[in-house]
Design an enzyme around this catalytic site. Sequence first.
Site, short mmCIF file in Angstrom:
data_model
loop_
_atom_site.label_atom_id
_atom_site.label_comp_id
_atom_site.label_asym_id
_atom_site.label_seq_id
_atom_site.Cartn_x
_atom_site.Cartn_y
_atom_site.Cartn_z
N CYS A 108 42.31 70.40 23.18
CA CYS A 108 42.84 70.06 24.50
C CYS A 108 44.28 69.53 24.43
O CYS A 108 44.80 68.99 25.39
CB CYS A 108 41.96 69.03 25.19
SG CYS A 108 40.38 69.70 25.72
N GLY A 109 44.91 69.66 23.25
CA GLY A 109 46.33 69.30 23.15
C GLY A 109 46.58 67.81 22.98
O GLY A 109 47.59 67.29 23.46
N SER A 168 38.31 68.28 21.15
CA SER A 168 39.27 69.06 20.37
C SER A 168 39.74 70.28 21.18
O SER A 168 39.07 70.71 22.11
CB SER A 168 38.69 69.47 19.02
OG SER A 168 37.49 70.12 19.23
N ARG A 213 38.68 70.38 29.34
CA ARG A 213 39.20 71.69 29.68
C ARG A 213 38.24 72.28 30.71
O ARG A 213 37.16 72.75 30.36
CB ARG A 213 39.22 72.52 28.40
CG ARG A 213 39.81 73.89 28.49
CD ARG A 213 39.69 74.56 27.13
NE ARG A 213 40.77 74.18 26.23
CZ ARG A 213 41.95 74.78 26.17
NH1 ARG A 213 42.22 75.81 26.94
NH2 ARG A 213 42.87 74.38 25.31
N TYR A 262 37.26 69.34 1.95
CA TYR A 262 38.04 69.49 3.19
C TYR A 262 38.37 68.11 3.78
O TYR A 262 37.47 67.26 3.91
CB TYR A 262 37.29 70.35 4.22
CG TYR A 262 37.92 70.24 5.58
CD1 TYR A 262 39.15 70.84 5.83
CD2 TYR A 262 37.35 69.46 6.59
CE1 TYR A 262 39.78 70.68 7.05
CE2 TYR A 262 37.97 69.30 7.82
CZ TYR A 262 39.19 69.91 8.04
OH TYR A 262 39.82 69.74 9.25
N ASP A 288 45.18 60.14 17.23
CA ASP A 288 43.77 60.50 17.07
C ASP A 288 42.79 59.35 17.28
O ASP A 288 41.73 59.55 17.84
CB ASP A 288 43.56 61.13 15.68
CG ASP A 288 42.24 61.87 15.56
OD1 ASP A 288 41.84 62.53 16.54
OD2 ASP A 288 41.60 61.80 14.50
N ARG A 321 35.00 70.25 9.39
CA ARG A 321 33.96 69.23 9.38
C ARG A 321 32.60 69.92 9.54
O ARG A 321 32.49 70.95 10.19
CB ARG A 321 34.17 68.23 10.51
CG ARG A 321 35.32 67.27 10.26
CD ARG A 321 35.42 66.21 11.33
NE ARG A 321 35.81 66.74 12.61
CZ ARG A 321 35.00 66.99 13.61
NH1 ARG A 321 33.71 66.71 13.52
NH2 ARG A 321 35.45 67.50 14.74
N GLY A 350 55.22 68.98 28.36
CA GLY A 350 56.06 67.87 28.80
C GLY A 350 55.85 67.52 30.27
O GLY A 350 56.01 66.36 30.68
N LYS A 381 37.54 59.88 10.18
CA LYS A 381 36.40 59.97 11.11
C LYS A 381 35.23 59.09 10.64
O LYS A 381 34.57 58.46 11.45
CB LYS A 381 35.94 61.41 11.24
CG LYS A 381 37.01 62.39 11.67
CD LYS A 381 37.53 62.08 13.05
CE LYS A 381 38.46 63.19 13.51
NZ LYS A 381 39.06 62.88 14.82
N HIS A 406 38.12 57.58 19.88
CA HIS A 406 38.78 58.84 19.48
C HIS A 406 39.93 59.08 20.47
O HIS A 406 39.86 59.98 21.31
CB HIS A 406 37.73 59.96 19.53
CG HIS A 406 38.17 61.24 18.90
ND1 HIS A 406 37.54 62.44 19.14
CD2 HIS A 406 39.17 61.52 18.03
CE1 HIS A 406 38.13 63.40 18.46
NE2 HIS A 406 39.12 62.87 17.79
N SER A 450 43.70 75.21 9.72
CA SER A 450 44.59 74.74 8.66
C SER A 450 45.35 73.51 9.17
O SER A 450 45.52 73.34 10.38
CB SER A 450 45.56 75.85 8.25
OG SER A 450 46.27 76.34 9.37
N ARG A 451 45.80 72.68 8.25
CA ARG A 451 46.27 71.34 8.65
C ARG A 451 47.58 70.95 8.00
O ARG A 451 47.91 71.42 6.91
CB ARG A 451 45.22 70.31 8.21
CG ARG A 451 43.85 70.48 8.86
CD ARG A 451 43.83 69.86 10.21
NE ARG A 451 42.59 70.10 10.93
CZ ARG A 451 42.14 69.30 11.89
NH1 ARG A 451 42.79 68.21 12.21
NH2 ARG A 451 41.03 69.59 12.55
C1 OXD Z 1 39.02 66.29 15.12
C2 OXD Z 1 40.18 66.01 14.28
O1 OXD Z 1 38.24 67.20 14.79
O2 OXD Z 1 40.95 65.10 14.64
O3 OXD Z 1 38.85 65.61 16.14
O4 OXD Z 1 40.35 66.65 13.23
MN MN Z 2 40.22 63.94 16.26
#
Ligand code: OXD
Ligand code: MN
Length: 588
Positions: free
Chosen positions: A251-252, A249, A401, A198, A278, A70, A495, A207, A227, A369-370
């Site tokens: 932060c898992g 982002s 974090r 992208y 998300d 982004r 977990g 988004k 979000h 990468s996604r």
């Molecule tokens: C973000 C995503 O950047 O979900 O928050 O891709």
């Molecule tokens: Mn997101």
Amino acid sequence: MYTNNPKILSWIYEMAAKTKPDNIVWIDGSEEQLEELRQQAYKTGELVKLNQEILPGCVYHRSALNDVARVEDRTFICCEKEEDAGPTNNWMAPDEMYAKLYEIFDGSMKGRTMYVIPYSMSIVGSPFAKYGIELTDSIYVVVSMAIMTRVGTDVYDAIGDNGDFIKGLHSKAELDAEKRYIVHFPQDNTIMSVNSGYGGNVLLGKKCFALRMASCLGRDEGWMAEHMLILGIENPDGETRYLAAAFPSACGKTNLAMLIPPEIYAKKGYKVWCVGDDIAWLRPGPDGRLWAVNPENGFFGVAPGTSMKSNPNALLSTMKNSIFTNVVLKPDGTVWWEGMDKNPPTGALNWKGEPWDPSDGSKGAHPNSRFTAPARNCPCLSKEFDNPQGVPISAIVFGGRRAKTAPLVYQSRNWDHGVFVGSIMASETTAAATGAVGVVRRDPMAMLPFCGYHMADYWQHWIDMGKKVANPPKIFNVNWFRLDDEGHFIWPGFGDNMRVLEWIMKRCFDEIDAVDSPIGYMPKPEDINIEGLEGEVTLDTIKDLLTVDNGLWKQEVDGIKEFYSKFGDKVPKELKDCLSELEANLNK
Ligand code: OXD
Ligand code: MN
């Protein structure tokens, strides 16, 4: 053409007149049409067919080398008045921006096809649903939107006779980074994206619509676009309680959304169900609670680090009908990325399409990468995923974090204080990010890049929403990332975060006490269940994780004051009062 609505048709033809495609294809959402488009894209190389025996229905895509993330500095909110966009958004006068964009879009689809994608965010006909039409010259966008949203011609009927839909215009144009723009015109319900391919910039339902535009719609219509992941925790009695959680982002978030409970919980019969990873849209329900849906239909997740160990549910979600972007392409037509396992393939192509030698130290997959995977593939997808009424939210969880400042978990005293806790959300930069390590970045409600209007007006909207919901969720803050003096994570995370969620849920249902602290309510250390925790976590570890260091929090207060000062007089009084109270508590 599946509609006679003049408001829809006139806009499509107006945009076609500007972008000048050779022809227009009306997407109907059918598998036959999508397959025909995939076949075309294999021929041009826009998509690569993967090994259909191992990864049925899966395809591979590469974005341009300069187009892999982004672009916040090229993302604009073009409302009428600059002050309404606020200090954290880029703004340009709408007329000026339209003029600039139409120059770039002029003839941008010459020699190409324009695809018309009708899509719904949330289930068509749901009280939450909002509709959009995206015009694009990219087959990758068509097939991705068909995973990430609900694409189909029923959307035209749902839009009906009025013109109530989000208009989205996208063209790859020349993929020129200097002329790349992601622009929102909230007063016109219009999004324009140009010179990018992208996903985060071009899958306009995500988004751009579901957060930036929807945050404006929510402000005007009395609901919230956030979000946030949504998950349900089913207890051994079969009762499921839901929470929504926002994290910056890295932060898992996807891992938490698909959490696998530790064995001692699984044995007792606890289950965790993913509703979304998300985005959450939240509305007051007739019962005085806040109800949420995930408006999306798929996951657009970061691939590196996703493994059968870290997040099996995410990995299993990608095993069919998915798209992989900018990962390693193996010679057998399957994919790989760093962190999938410890066996980087030989003879493979890296994300740039070059022969890749894992021993040369370079990364095979791009760090951003996604995978784009249908939600329906997820083994822990909630049964309520398709419920048009959504799920009732008992807890809202914020997190970041932080190495030392924030404790493992604390609870806000009430809704307004919870809004304060969200507004001061922050993460410290890690070595993985570029720039200095340990710098605090404020990211209120994880919405900094995604709020479609002035951030302080957004906080006011949160405060106002608290008054509209008789029985609002309780609000918490968590920090999975406390470090010891040697820089090691103290809490195991993954977990085991279930142990913290259990405390949170018990608090929501008045099943457990808490102790007061200067920053809010804290667990009694013995109330965090450490049964069956391997390694070194003892009651003392929990005590350590729950400490609130006065000195650090005084520094935090200074940081919050500085941050709030950006927003001037607009910061709601309720939040300033919470800040004064925090300061007074620390000085007691
Ligand atoms: C973000 C995503 O950047 O979900 O928050 O891709
Ligand atoms: Mn997101």
